[in-house]
Design an enzyme around this catalytic site. Structure first.
Site, PDB file in Angstrom:
ATOM      1  N   GLY A 164      -2.346 -31.913  30.918  1.00 25.47           N
ATOM      2  CA  GLY A 164      -3.869 -32.357  29.712  1.00 25.47           C
ATOM      3  C   GLY A 164      -2.631 -32.344  28.695  1.00 25.47           C
ATOM      4  O   GLY A 164      -1.610 -33.808  28.432  1.00 25.47           O
ATOM      5  N   SER A 165      -2.121 -31.263  27.962  1.00 21.87           N
ATOM      6  CA  SER A 165      -1.624 -31.318  26.511  1.00 21.87           C
ATOM      7  C   SER A 165       0.129 -32.949  26.587  1.00 21.87           C
ATOM      8  O   SER A 165       0.249 -32.842  25.891  1.00 21.87           O
ATOM      9  CB  SER A 165      -1.145 -30.008  25.352  1.00 21.87           C
ATOM     10  OG  SER A 165      -0.748 -29.522  27.337  1.00 21.87           O
ATOM     11  N   HIS A 208      -8.247 -35.710  36.084  1.00 22.13           N
ATOM     12  CA  HIS A 208      -9.861 -34.127  36.028  1.00 22.13           C
ATOM     13  C   HIS A 208      -9.847 -33.721  35.390  1.00 22.13           C
ATOM     14  O   HIS A 208      -9.562 -34.238  33.547  1.00 22.13           O
ATOM     15  CB  HIS A 208      -7.376 -33.892  36.336  1.00 22.13           C
ATOM     16  CG  HIS A 208      -8.721 -32.079  36.273  1.00 22.13           C
ATOM     17  ND1 HIS A 208      -8.088 -31.338  37.665  1.00 22.13           N
ATOM     18  CD2 HIS A 208      -8.388 -30.804  35.472  1.00 22.13           C
ATOM     19  CE1 HIS A 208      -8.315 -29.817  37.153  1.00 22.13           C
ATOM     20  NE2 HIS A 208      -8.579 -29.812  35.730  1.00 22.13           N
ATOM     21  N   HIS A 259     -13.659 -30.468  37.950  1.00 20.62           N
ATOM     22  CA  HIS A 259     -13.188 -29.340  37.969  1.00 20.62           C
ATOM     23  C   HIS A 259     -14.107 -28.183  37.458  1.00 20.62           C
ATOM     24  O   HIS A 259     -14.222 -28.288  35.847  1.00 20.62           O
ATOM     25  CB  HIS A 259     -11.860 -28.813  37.433  1.00 20.62           C
ATOM     26  CG  HIS A 259     -11.437 -26.892  36.928  1.00 20.62           C
ATOM     27  ND1 HIS A 259     -10.345 -26.439  36.720  1.00 20.62           N
ATOM     28  CD2 HIS A 259     -11.720 -25.635  37.797  1.00 20.62           C
ATOM     29  CE1 HIS A 259     -10.577 -25.617  36.613  1.00 20.62           C
ATOM     30  NE2 HIS A 259     -10.817 -25.073  37.738  1.00 20.62           N
ATOM     31  N   GLY A 278     -10.754 -22.162  30.021  1.00 23.00           N
ATOM     32  CA  GLY A 278     -11.350 -22.362  29.655  1.00 23.00           C
ATOM     33  C   GLY A 278      -9.994 -23.882  28.104  1.00 23.00           C
ATOM     34  O   GLY A 278     -10.927 -23.840  27.088  1.00 23.00           O
ATOM     35  N   PHE A 279      -9.370 -23.592  28.091  1.00 22.58           N
ATOM     36  CA  PHE A 279      -8.568 -24.273  26.491  1.00 22.58           C
ATOM     37  C   PHE A 279      -7.468 -24.441  27.494  1.00 22.58           C
ATOM     38  O   PHE A 279      -6.819 -24.621  28.459  1.00 22.58           O
ATOM     39  CB  PHE A 279      -8.330 -22.957  26.059  1.00 22.58           C
ATOM     40  CG  PHE A 279      -9.236 -22.077  25.318  1.00 22.58           C
ATOM     41  CD1 PHE A 279     -10.316 -22.698  24.235  1.00 22.58           C
ATOM     42  CD2 PHE A 279      -9.865 -21.349  26.083  1.00 22.58           C
ATOM     43  CE1 PHE A 279     -10.842 -22.262  23.427  1.00 22.58           C
ATOM     44  CE2 PHE A 279     -10.528 -19.722  25.641  1.00 22.58           C
ATOM     45  CZ  PHE A 279     -11.439 -20.658  24.639  1.00 22.58           C
ATOM     46  N   GLY A 280      -7.386 -26.080  26.485  1.00 24.14           N
ATOM     47  CA  GLY A 280      -5.705 -26.809  27.086  1.00 24.14           C
ATOM     48  C   GLY A 280      -4.546 -25.939  25.988  1.00 24.14           C
ATOM     49  O   GLY A 280      -5.443 -25.185  25.306  1.00 24.14           O
ATOM     50  N   GLY A 281      -3.303 -26.227  26.449  1.00 26.08           N
ATOM     51  CA  GLY A 281      -1.896 -26.162  25.355  1.00 26.08           C
ATOM     52  C   GLY A 281      -1.958 -24.463  26.112  1.00 26.08           C
ATOM     53  O   GLY A 281      -1.231 -23.625  25.159  1.00 26.08           O
ATOM     54  N   MET A 314      -4.883 -21.682  38.943  1.00 21.93           N
ATOM     55  CA  MET A 314      -5.009 -21.530  37.860  1.00 21.93           C
ATOM     56  C   MET A 314      -3.359 -21.015  37.198  1.00 21.93           C
ATOM     57  O   MET A 314      -4.075 -20.168  37.614  1.00 21.93           O
ATOM     58  CB  MET A 314      -6.266 -21.010  36.687  1.00 21.93           C
ATOM     59  CG  MET A 314      -7.170 -22.042  37.039  1.00 21.93           C
ATOM     60  SD  MET A 314      -7.529 -23.469  36.586  1.00 21.93           S
ATOM     61  CE  MET A 314      -6.620 -23.042  34.617  1.00 21.93           C
ATOM     62  N   GLY A 323      -2.554 -25.932  33.968  1.00 22.92           N
ATOM     63  CA  GLY A 323      -2.743 -24.893  33.085  1.00 22.92           C
ATOM     64  C   GLY A 323      -0.827 -24.125  32.539  1.00 22.92           C
ATOM     65  O   GLY A 323       0.028 -24.569  33.632  1.00 22.92           O
ATOM     66  N   GLY A 324      -0.475 -25.402  31.595  1.00 19.96           N
ATOM     67  CA  GLY A 324       0.972 -25.551  31.486  1.00 19.96           C
ATOM     68  C   GLY A 324       2.042 -25.900  31.897  1.00 19.96           C
ATOM     69  O   GLY A 324       3.011 -25.581  31.423  1.00 19.96           O
ATOM     70  N   MET A 362     -15.422 -25.635  35.968  1.00 21.39           N
ATOM     71  CA  MET A 362     -15.411 -23.875  34.999  1.00 21.39           C
ATOM     72  C   MET A 362     -17.610 -23.322  34.872  1.00 21.39           C
ATOM     73  O   MET A 362     -16.854 -23.369  33.425  1.00 21.39           O
ATOM     74  CB  MET A 362     -14.353 -24.034  34.205  1.00 21.39           C
ATOM     75  CG  MET A 362     -13.237 -23.715  34.543  1.00 21.39           C
ATOM     76  SD  MET A 362     -12.030 -24.935  32.928  1.00 21.39           S
ATOM     77  CE  MET A 362     -12.010 -26.123  33.419  1.00 21.39           C
ATOM     78  N   MET A 385     -17.090 -26.605  31.517  1.00 17.89           N
ATOM     79  CA  MET A 385     -16.809 -25.793  31.177  1.00 17.89           C
ATOM     80  C   MET A 385     -18.513 -25.471  30.119  1.00 17.89           C
ATOM     81  O   MET A 385     -19.186 -26.195  30.273  1.00 17.89           O
ATOM     82  CB  MET A 385     -16.271 -25.731  29.759  1.00 17.89           C
ATOM     83  CG  MET A 385     -14.812 -25.951  29.547  1.00 17.89           C
ATOM     84  SD  MET A 385     -13.403 -25.179  28.742  1.00 17.89           S
ATOM     85  CE  MET A 385     -12.117 -25.741  29.183  1.00 17.89           C
TER      86      MET A 385
HETATM   87  C1  DX5 Z   1      -7.766 -25.112  31.447  1.00 21.26           C
HETATM   88  C2  DX5 Z   1      -7.763 -26.418  31.918  1.00 21.26           C
HETATM   89  C3  DX5 Z   1      -6.776 -27.740  32.409  1.00 21.26           C
HETATM   90  C4  DX5 Z   1      -6.514 -28.045  31.126  1.00 21.26           C
HETATM   91  C5  DX5 Z   1      -4.800 -27.887  31.582  1.00 21.26           C
HETATM   92  O1  DX5 Z   1      -8.919 -24.412  31.374  1.00 21.26           O
HETATM   93  O2  DX5 Z   1      -8.730 -26.351  33.240  1.00 21.26           O
HETATM   94  O3  DX5 Z   1      -7.600 -28.254  33.198  1.00 21.26           O
HETATM   95  O4  DX5 Z   1      -6.617 -29.155  30.920  1.00 21.26           O
HETATM   96  O5  DX5 Z   1      -3.947 -28.101  29.907  1.00 21.26           O
HETATM   97  P1  DX5 Z   1      -3.302 -27.799  29.378  1.00 21.26           P
HETATM   98  O6  DX5 Z   1      -1.926 -28.753  30.465  1.00 21.26           O
HETATM   99  O7  DX5 Z   1      -2.364 -28.758  27.724  1.00 21.26           O
HETATM  100  O8  DX5 Z   1      -2.297 -26.378  30.122  1.00 21.26           O
HETATM  101 ZN    ZN Z   2      -8.457 -28.012  34.828  1.00 18.57          ZN
END
Ligand code: DX5
Ligand code: ZN
Length: 214
Positions: free
Chosen positions: A195-196, A31, A64, A140-143, A135, A174-175, A66, A35
């Site tokens: 991701g995380s 993935h 993806h 916008g952010f991981g974790g 979503m 996400g999460g 964004m 951004m």
């Molecule tokens: C968030 C991204 C996700 C992100 C998910 O804006 O679209 O793909 O990497 O990260 P985690 O799994 O850490 O929530």
């Molecule tokens: Zn994504």
């Protein structure tokens, strides 16, 4: 369950190292979160970087976007050899046209919904897309922390897909962790982005294996 690890949480000082275990793992896609600092309040990586990632990665790419006006970049995404091109419903005024252009370019069109965008907006596009990405955090952010309302949305979307008799996949982003993966599968998810949880693990290959069993 299909699993799509998100590059956003990778070790950018050693991408080759991460691609080595990722290729060895049984994940289904990679993935890639692009951004622009406009559609979302962050900037990640762009096509000059992704060109090298695509060269190293043996998995199909789940891109993806964004970004505003994602239709401007169909050729760039195609040049990466992408499997899915995900565009946000909120970013496309002429969504039907964009989805058609993605398919004409030879990729699988997917549309993404932010947490506050209702499933009803998919009613006139669901039969034209191969995947819907929900979503489960604000992009916008991981974790970030998983938004619980996502379970209801997955069930609503599953109902819509079944009523129309289409094969559209449901992806969650996400999460996502090993603690909620089974519940997401039960609600009707087909693909989990993570991701995380994956990149932060001691043994990411094993985390992917466990997530796929959900
Ligand atoms: C968030 C991204 C996700 C992100 C998910 O804006 O679209 O793909 O990497 O990260 P985690 O799994 O850490 O929530
Ligand atoms: Zn994504």
């Amino acid at each position: 369950m299909q699993v799509s690890p998100s590059l956003l949480s990778a070790n950018f000082s050693n991408l080759e190292g991460d691609m080595e275990w990722l290729n060895r793992s049984d994940c289904d896609y990679l993935h890639l979160d692009v951004m622009d600092g406009v559609f979302v309040p962050n900037i990640s990586f762009g096509f000059p970087v992704l060109k090298h990632v695509a060269r190293l990665c043996q998995k199909p790419l789940d891109v993806h976007l964004m970004i505003v006006q994602p239709e401007k970049f169909i050729n760039e995404v195609k040049a990466l050899g992408a499997y899915y091109m995900n565009v946000h419903v909120e970013a496309c005024t002429h969504l039907h046209r964009v989805v058609g252009q993605i398919r004409e370019a030879g990729m699988h069109p997917a549309v993404t919904l932010n947490p506050a965008t209702p499933i009803s907006l998919l009613e006139d596009i669901i039969e034209d897309v191969d995947m819907v990405l929900l979503m489960s955090v604000n992009p916008g952010f991981g974790g970030q922390k998983f938004i619980q309302h996502t379970y209801d949305k997955i069930r609503q979307l599953r109902k819509l897909i079944d009523e129309r008799g289409c094969q559209t996949k449901i992806e969650i982003d996400g999460g996502v962790t090993l603690d909620n993966a089974a519940q997401l599968a039960e609600a009707g998810a087909d693909v989990l982005v993570s991701g995380s949880t994956i990149f932060g693990a001691q043994d990411p290959v094993e985390v992917i294996r466990q997530m796929k069993l959900c």
